[in-house]
Design an enzyme around this catalytic site. Sequence first.
Site, PDB file in Angstrom:
ATOM      1  N   ASP A  73     -56.757 -14.961  64.181  1.00 19.14           N
ATOM      2  CA  ASP A  73     -56.805 -15.528  65.526  1.00 19.14           C
ATOM      3  C   ASP A  73     -56.030 -14.601  66.458  1.00 19.14           C
ATOM      4  O   ASP A  73     -55.307 -13.715  66.011  1.00 19.14           O
ATOM      5  CB  ASP A  73     -56.187 -16.927  65.513  1.00 19.14           C
ATOM      6  CG  ASP A  73     -56.164 -17.564  66.886  1.00 19.14           C
ATOM      7  OD1 ASP A  73     -57.162 -17.450  67.603  1.00 19.14           O
ATOM      8  OD2 ASP A  73     -55.134 -18.157  67.238  1.00 19.14           O
ATOM      9  N   LYS A  74     -56.194 -14.776  67.762  1.00 14.81           N
ATOM     10  CA  LYS A  74     -55.486 -13.916  68.712  1.00 14.81           C
ATOM     11  C   LYS A  74     -54.281 -14.622  69.316  1.00 14.81           C
ATOM     12  O   LYS A  74     -53.148 -14.211  69.113  1.00 14.81           O
ATOM     13  CB  LYS A  74     -56.424 -13.460  69.841  1.00 14.81           C
ATOM     14  CG  LYS A  74     -55.755 -12.513  70.838  1.00 14.81           C
ATOM     15  CD  LYS A  74     -56.573 -12.333  72.095  1.00 14.81           C
ATOM     16  CE  LYS A  74     -56.467 -13.506  73.030  1.00 14.81           C
ATOM     17  NZ  LYS A  74     -55.115 -13.632  73.670  1.00 14.81           N
ATOM     18  N   THR A 106     -61.541 -15.214  68.183  1.00 15.24           N
ATOM     19  CA  THR A 106     -60.741 -15.890  69.194  1.00 15.24           C
ATOM     20  C   THR A 106     -61.634 -16.676  70.135  1.00 15.24           C
ATOM     21  O   THR A 106     -62.830 -16.392  70.269  1.00 15.24           O
ATOM     22  CB  THR A 106     -59.903 -14.857  69.986  1.00 15.24           C
ATOM     23  OG1 THR A 106     -59.200 -15.523  71.022  1.00 15.24           O
ATOM     24  CG2 THR A 106     -60.787 -13.794  70.609  1.00 15.24           C
ATOM     25  N   ARG A 158     -64.976 -16.104  72.204  1.00 18.65           N
ATOM     26  CA  ARG A 158     -65.556 -17.377  72.659  1.00 18.65           C
ATOM     27  C   ARG A 158     -66.176 -18.153  71.497  1.00 18.65           C
ATOM     28  O   ARG A 158     -67.273 -18.703  71.608  1.00 18.65           O
ATOM     29  CB  ARG A 158     -66.607 -17.155  73.756  1.00 18.65           C
ATOM     30  CG  ARG A 158     -66.112 -16.357  74.948  1.00 18.65           C
ATOM     31  CD  ARG A 158     -64.967 -17.025  75.658  1.00 18.65           C
ATOM     32  NE  ARG A 158     -65.368 -18.183  76.425  1.00 18.65           N
ATOM     33  CZ  ARG A 158     -64.509 -18.988  77.063  1.00 18.65           C
ATOM     34  NH1 ARG A 158     -63.222 -18.751  76.979  1.00 18.65           N
ATOM     35  NH2 ARG A 158     -64.937 -20.002  77.750  1.00 18.65           N
ATOM     36  N   ASN A 163     -57.022 -25.087  65.809  1.00 15.60           N
ATOM     37  CA  ASN A 163     -58.357 -24.514  65.878  1.00 15.60           C
ATOM     38  C   ASN A 163     -58.592 -23.481  64.794  1.00 15.60           C
ATOM     39  O   ASN A 163     -59.718 -23.018  64.619  1.00 15.60           O
ATOM     40  CB  ASN A 163     -58.576 -23.876  67.257  1.00 15.60           C
ATOM     41  CG  ASN A 163     -57.572 -22.767  67.539  1.00 15.60           C
ATOM     42  OD1 ASN A 163     -56.397 -22.902  67.244  1.00 15.60           O
ATOM     43  ND2 ASN A 163     -58.031 -21.680  68.099  1.00 15.60           N
ATOM     44  N   ASP A 164     -57.562 -23.110  64.053  1.00 15.27           N
ATOM     45  CA  ASP A 164     -57.713 -22.125  62.985  1.00 15.27           C
ATOM     46  C   ASP A 164     -57.780 -22.770  61.599  1.00 15.27           C
ATOM     47  O   ASP A 164     -57.915 -22.062  60.600  1.00 15.27           O
ATOM     48  CB  ASP A 164     -56.538 -21.137  63.005  1.00 15.27           C
ATOM     49  CG  ASP A 164     -56.383 -20.453  64.348  1.00 15.27           C
ATOM     50  OD1 ASP A 164     -57.416 -20.012  64.894  1.00 15.27           O
ATOM     51  OD2 ASP A 164     -55.256 -20.372  64.857  1.00 15.27           O
TER      52      ASP A 164
END
Length: 1479
Positions: free
Chosen positions: A570-571, A882, A1026, A1055-1056
């Site tokens: 993830d970023k 991401t 996105r 979200n990860d």
Amino acid sequence: MVDKAGKSRVGPLKSFMSKLKRIDLNPETAFKKRRPPPCLRSVYFNEPLPPEAFDHKGRAEASWTFATNQLLTAKYTLYNFVFKNLLEQFRRVANLFFLLIVILQFFPQFTTISPGLAMLPLLAVLAITMMKDGYEDVKRHQSDRYINNLKVKTLIGGGWQNPNVMELKSRSFSSTFQGLREKLFGGKKKENARMRKEQEARASMAAEEGRQQLAASPMEPPPTDAPGVDAADQVPRSPLPVGQELRRNPTTRHSAFESEFEHRPDGAIFRHGKKLTPEEELEYFAKKAPRWKQKTWEDLAVGDFVYLQNNDPIPADIIVCATSEEEDSCFVETKNLDGETNLKNRHAVPELTHLRSPEDCARACLRVDAEPQDTNMYRLNASVVLSDRFGKDGNPLQCPVTLSQILLRGCNLRNTRWVIGIVLMTGADTKIIANSGDTPSKRSKVEKQMNPMVYFNLCLLACMAVGCAIADSLLEQYYFDRDAYWEYDAVYSDDNPRINGLIAFANSLITFQNVVPISLYISIEFVRTVQAYFIFDDHDIFYDKTSRRTTAKSWNLSDDLGQIQYIFSDKTGTLTQNLMIFRECAVGGQVYHGDAPEPTSVDGAEVSEKTFQVRDDSDATGSSSSGHSGKIGAKRIRVKNVNEDVAPFRDARLEEALKDPNTEQAKRLARFFRCLSLCHTVLTEELEPGLLEYKAQSPDEQALVQAAADIGFVFAGKDRSTLKLQTPYSMDLEKYEILTVNEFTSARKRMSVILRRESDGKILLFVKGADSVIFERSAAGQDGLKHETDQALEEFANKGLRTLCLAYKDLTEEYYEEWSRRYHEATVSLTNREEKMEDLASELESELNLLGATAIEDRLQEGVPETIADLKRAGINVWVATGDKLETAIAIGYSTLLLTRDMNLIVIRGGEYGQPNSAYEQLKKAIERFFGGEETLAQMEHQPPDVEGQPRGRRSFGMNRRPSLHRARRSEVSQASIVGEDNGQRPGGYALVIDGTALGHALSEEFSKDLLLKISTQCKAVICCRVSPLQKALIVRLIKDGLGVMTLAVGDGANDVSMIQAAHVGIGIAGEEGLQAVNSSDYAIAQFRFLKRLLLVHGHWSYYRNSIMITNFFYKEIINIGYLFWFQIYCAWSTTQALDYVYILFWNAFFTVAAVIGVGIFDRDISDRVLMEVPELYRRGREGRYFGIKPFLWLTLEGLYQSVVLYFFIAYAYDMTTARSDGYDIQLYEWSTTMAIASVLIANLFTGLEAKAVTWWIVAAIWLGPVLIFVFAPIYAAFPPTFIWTYSYGNNHYLYYSIQFWVLGLLTTFLCLAPKVIITYVRQVYYPNDIEILRLVDKADPHHDYVNDPRMPVVGNGRPKGLAEGLSGAGENPPSALEPPPNNRSSLAMQELRPVGSRSSTHYDMLTGMERPNRGFTFSSDEPAREGTGSGRSSHRRQRRMSLKGLLLPGSIRKKKEEDRTKRLTVIHQEGADGEGER
């Protein structure tokens, strides 16, 4: 009759077989809770459920039962722990084999020891593993309990009840009894019936009171648009003033009622000293006035009213009813959902804004109809049906609800004092949890690779057992017919020669059972536990700031850390700190770099007191900026620094230029900072009089406006359509009327605002955007300024900063009026509205006056660029997934060194197949242009529907079949022919950037998925932007299942979670986005940089140690069963055991287990410092060279050889010569004890030769077994038969006095170990690998500088070259990673790990077909910035020097390797030239 009878017999059999096939033995799905399929839902408020919601027994239908809000990331519950864990453990074939052995021990014919004693090892293995798994899951339960016990305020009292039905919670006895009440006795149906009667009674009473009040004093109704007024019945409500705390006004009756009750601090309620039961407490609150009462998250139900306050986390998916802000709006932070730190605006449902108090909510009568729950994070449609309002058609009023009116679980409420909402989705139905999935049961790759080894040993056991059974049966039948003396009286049913072969088969399973050692699994669990402790105790991956250690949450995956091939990261929060900092700017050709930051204090206001003073001759007022005041002090507007750790922007040259406002540069600077202060979407919040705080949807804009305030141009807020600005030249506020705002879009790549200055009525246009857009829209005659600004942009980009250009334009009143009229017509146009609006905006945003450029740092986590660079050097492919915009993701790619300045970007942005510029078409263009063309497309297994019938070419290595690890990879020669000679001249290769829309279609279309997989494996870096949480998991599965490679996912937010669970190894970072990712991960770290040591050191060591331990475990079992099998030749294949059984029993328990465990815990093939400084050494683990069938079979052959030497040398030596001095023959257990003692010594010393580290722990572990058996054997042989029966009694008198015991023991040890020593010496001296070479260097020079060693991997052209790059993969003997660099000594040093620019990389946009150099990092842009042509880079021929490895090789071998290399390079160049010629 026969047919019918036959059918009656076959029918039940088929039914039984079909039921048998439906039995689910997968522990991940067998115990998974079955939930009804998604369906439309209706949620009722103060209305009873309809009769169709219940069955005839009063139980709620499945479609009317909603998911509990209880979070469960744990794998087990109290009810299924034992069964599910046993099912997981018996997935191991070895455990099934051990169970079979235990069962055989219960039959007298096969009993060797007590059945109870025989089952102890298996029970110990199961119990230890169960305790370990249980401990891990207890930690997950504790994390779940923390989240489930969070509090949220919900509506209670006033007779309000929630009629909706919820699923039962897990691990709750009270919920179990409640469920029995509702399901067996129809409790919920009775409750709804009672509610229906109460509602009818209240309605009739209200109607009667209304008639009486109307007759007594008729009053004029208030306006329909008044806040809190019901448009239908015009009953006046008392709205809550904005910002006022919600509270109830108890009546006298309620106060008297409450006097009987006592509220304790723990929340318990007592009446007359007696605690109320739950039923009495519910009745107590029902009598009270409506109010807000705290409830745990897990008890939150669909249909509850909730009251949220600022910074509260959102517990469920909630519809917004009313807020404390103007226009009933609120702001949420969605970084847990999409990774973005900017705030999102949400609005209340207009028809529900009157619900602003508990009393209003308690009287509300409505229903919410919603679409079925799904995983789409960007869509949620519902409607609110108001029972007390009616539309024009006479039906109840129905109003729409969209995602902009819903707060999703996982978000946080920001900049809003309070929000009242109603719960729509809970638990598994919420968007974030639906995208997460269940916690999987992960097994390590080593454990999976052990299964073929276990199968091989079981086949070996079967062959030995079948051989013994056949030979025994033939011999018994042969000698039985000849009246052999040992067959005398063998005529009974339990000793039948014709079936004794089967008995021999079963006895063979027991005799040779050590071929699959049960102690292996106990040892593995113990070693992995210690390895998890080593990770926990490593101070190098301990984060002092938060005192957080790196923790292993799944202990059985430590060896997987050493085999990772793909990392998905993830970023936001993982690579970055969610922190934007204004660093530099260029105005009028002058670059202002900013002064060195001064030490900051904790109080932001104190820090800002150090601002500069700016004044002119006519104005004596001082300047003000962020969080500080000038000489006037309190009269200046102050702005609180959002990031207190970051000092305000300061530049002495800039301050000096601003002091005289009449200079040209001061005027440019004033326009520049006015543009920053006025062209944005930032909001202000007044913390106290004169102190503001900025709140922005974009962190970039917040940093820009904050920087302007630091200089003195303070944005003072927005009053409807008026912007207020305070400049450093005056305390008075400048006011600007907003006329038009042209917002930023991915196509426009810019934002503009048209303002009218109140002081003189002048109309101004301010624009900011990507440099390419601003440059091409600039007025003529600014070439010099554009050139200077372009140079500044180059400098900013090379520092890894995100750039933005600013411009302005003066407009005349006439021009604006005429343009405004046309723009208004475009906004109301029914055809081509967007195109018309964009054309007019472009017309206005032309002939601009360039002001300058800004540079913003998106601050990374500490050590991120270095970590990613080293991971790439280790040969690990790093992907970034991401939720951020495309341009933001690319910018982070460059600053983290995931993308380098010489890489060429392939950007994919498309839609569904069949549409123009679909994702498939863009992927196809990329294949045709860069990766093989039509030939490669023809080789794809899946083809689009319109080309399915066309003939396909020969299938390639594989993207068509989802190639696995076991499939051959395409060689250097074939790759050169695919990508062509031109790709070889671009040293950076290609990088793929794909957005979520294109990715979604590519993953759903098999033919597009093939192309995506093909391109991604040809690219050095991949960035997915996105993307939704579920898409992150699908990306991981695409590579995991498609290529069969080891994957690792790392993230820090909810979200990860799905990505973390989908990967082989999931890493959770305990960051700013909560602990949801940590709770679902296998390993928890505090910083991304710790990932380097976790993989390169702990992962490498764990994989190496476990590999050596397991293969040596199998090896030593081959010795043991080998000489037991050779003995069968001389005992008529009767499965008699050659050794005293105690030696077989203690073989794995004591004599040989310490050495392999010691190696598994303490051995290391090279030091951690070398592994960290030379990441290329990770390659051996990444390629799986330590463990597999090949090393297993080699050690099996070693064991067979040693068993032959042990048995035949000792047996024949004792048989051909006598060890007795009295003339008697020796007994069996005399020479077999010699063999047992010698085998223990050999097995332990052999394991010691495998160890690479010599420490006291390893030496002690190696010699523990031999010492034990030398101590145990004499003691055991000393027991007389009268005390305990042993076959070894007498050995102390005969064995140790004979020369055979000592000579044969030493001779067999030498003969068994000599081949190992010779082979190891030859290989390490003449054919050393990289680790062996560096181990020798590290031993000779413990402080060797590997960074500047000329024999280390070359670092040139801005990127490191290591084992996995360039030289490897060509031919059977690839050159070493330690191949020396060219003669240019300046390129020997390692790369300075700093963000680099991207000017020389080429950007290929497959959507537009444009090709241009990538311009660096622009502000809020979804596309690269400039157009133009890229510059090539000349290549030079490298001269080879002799490496340390080459110096150790004999001259003949060295010459032969050089000839082979020359031939390979010649073939590669020819293939590349042919490919280029064909194109």
